[in-house]
Design an enzyme around this catalytic site. Structure first.
Site, PDB file in Angstrom:
ATOM      1  N   ALA A 129      19.325  -2.269 -21.350  1.00  0.00           N
ATOM      2  CA  ALA A 129      18.648  -2.950 -22.457  1.00  0.00           C
ATOM      3  C   ALA A 129      17.929  -1.981 -23.385  1.00  0.00           C
ATOM      4  O   ALA A 129      17.888  -2.186 -24.595  1.00  0.00           O
ATOM      5  CB  ALA A 129      17.649  -3.978 -21.915  1.00  0.00           C
ATOM      6  N   ASN A 153      17.002  -8.055 -28.262  1.00  0.00           N
ATOM      7  CA  ASN A 153      15.689  -8.601 -28.583  1.00  0.00           C
ATOM      8  C   ASN A 153      15.076  -7.792 -29.733  1.00  0.00           C
ATOM      9  O   ASN A 153      15.495  -6.673 -30.018  1.00  0.00           O
ATOM     10  CB  ASN A 153      14.800  -8.543 -27.331  1.00  0.00           C
ATOM     11  N   ASN A 155      12.594  -5.953 -30.041  1.00  0.00           N
ATOM     12  CA  ASN A 155      12.019  -4.642 -29.755  1.00  0.00           C
ATOM     13  C   ASN A 155      13.069  -3.625 -29.295  1.00  0.00           C
ATOM     14  O   ASN A 155      12.717  -2.539 -28.851  1.00  0.00           O
ATOM     15  CB  ASN A 155      10.923  -4.766 -28.687  1.00  0.00           C
ATOM     16  N   LYS A 156      14.344  -3.932 -29.416  1.00  0.00           N
ATOM     17  CA  LYS A 156      15.400  -3.044 -28.932  1.00  0.00           C
ATOM     18  C   LYS A 156      15.967  -2.190 -30.051  1.00  0.00           C
ATOM     19  O   LYS A 156      15.683  -2.398 -31.231  1.00  0.00           O
ATOM     20  CB  LYS A 156      16.518  -3.866 -28.255  1.00  0.00           C
ATOM     21  N   ILE A 157      16.824  -1.233 -29.676  1.00  0.00           N
ATOM     22  CA  ILE A 157      17.413  -0.280 -30.618  1.00  0.00           C
ATOM     23  C   ILE A 157      18.241  -1.001 -31.689  1.00  0.00           C
ATOM     24  O   ILE A 157      18.131  -0.723 -32.873  1.00  0.00           O
ATOM     25  CB  ILE A 157      18.312   0.731 -29.867  1.00  0.00           C
TER      26      ILE A 157
END
Length: 188
Positions: A129, A153, A155-157
């Site tokens: 993730a 999500n 907040n992901k890359i």
């Protein structure tokens, strides 16, 4: 993008983890090797299967599950029983999977971890993730285990605001994952 034959969309990364563990064969009462240094979703996915997390130490340089610590744990606590299942000698509980998480994009020494787990017949499900775009040699994280999971999500890359994915090269596992993640409707 990661180069696997199959990519199965899920509602989020936690759902991807949960479905991947179920597809890998994790059942209620089993144990799943994982690391304590992770977001709670990793352990929640284990709990959703009815299994319990078995915490093993991380490495200082990768912040990920240590292949040496997994080997030491298995040598001290496990044996391969009849039928090839890895069993905790003290509890009799099956160790059904290993769930490493690539922390902050730093890949676990995943090839070594997979090799240790293969000796004990334990499938690896990678929590990638936090590592979309990270490589180990010429392969993306999430592609070393039987199944890998991604999260999109906020907040992901790479983000879509939500969503997740299961990636695998195994045709049968991909078909089972698609079935489970699309309401598991049986033909009638």
């Amino acid at each position: 993008f990661v180069g696997t034959r199959h990519a199965v969309a899920t509602v989020n990364g936690t759902a991807a983890l949960h479905a991947a563990l179920v597809v890998a064969g994790v059942e209620s009462g089993d144990g799943v090797l994982t690391q304590a240094l992770t977001f709670v979703a990793t352990c929640n996915a284990v709990a959703y299967t009815g299994a319990g997390p078995v915490f093993v130490d991380v490495e200082e340089d990768t912040l990920g599950l240590s292949p040496e610590a997994v080997r030491r744990y298995l040598e001290a606590h496990a044996e391969v029983g009849e039928g090839g299942a890895c069993v905790d000698r003290a509890t009799g509980r099956r160790i059904a999977a290993c769930l490493p998480m690539h922390t902050f994009g730093h890949p676990v020494r995943v090839a070594e971890l997979v090799a240790v787990c293969e000796e004990y017949g334990i499938p690896v499900v990678e929590d990638a993730a936090e590592s979309m775009g990270s490589w180990v040699g010429e392969r993306h994280t999430g592609t070393f285990g039987r199944l890998g999971t991604l999260s999109f999500n906020g907040n992901k890359i790479i983000t879509t605001g939500g969503g997740g994915m299961i990636v695998t090269d195994d045709d049968e596992l991909a078909a089972r994952a698609r079935h489970l993640t699309t309401t598991a409707k049986a033909p009638h």
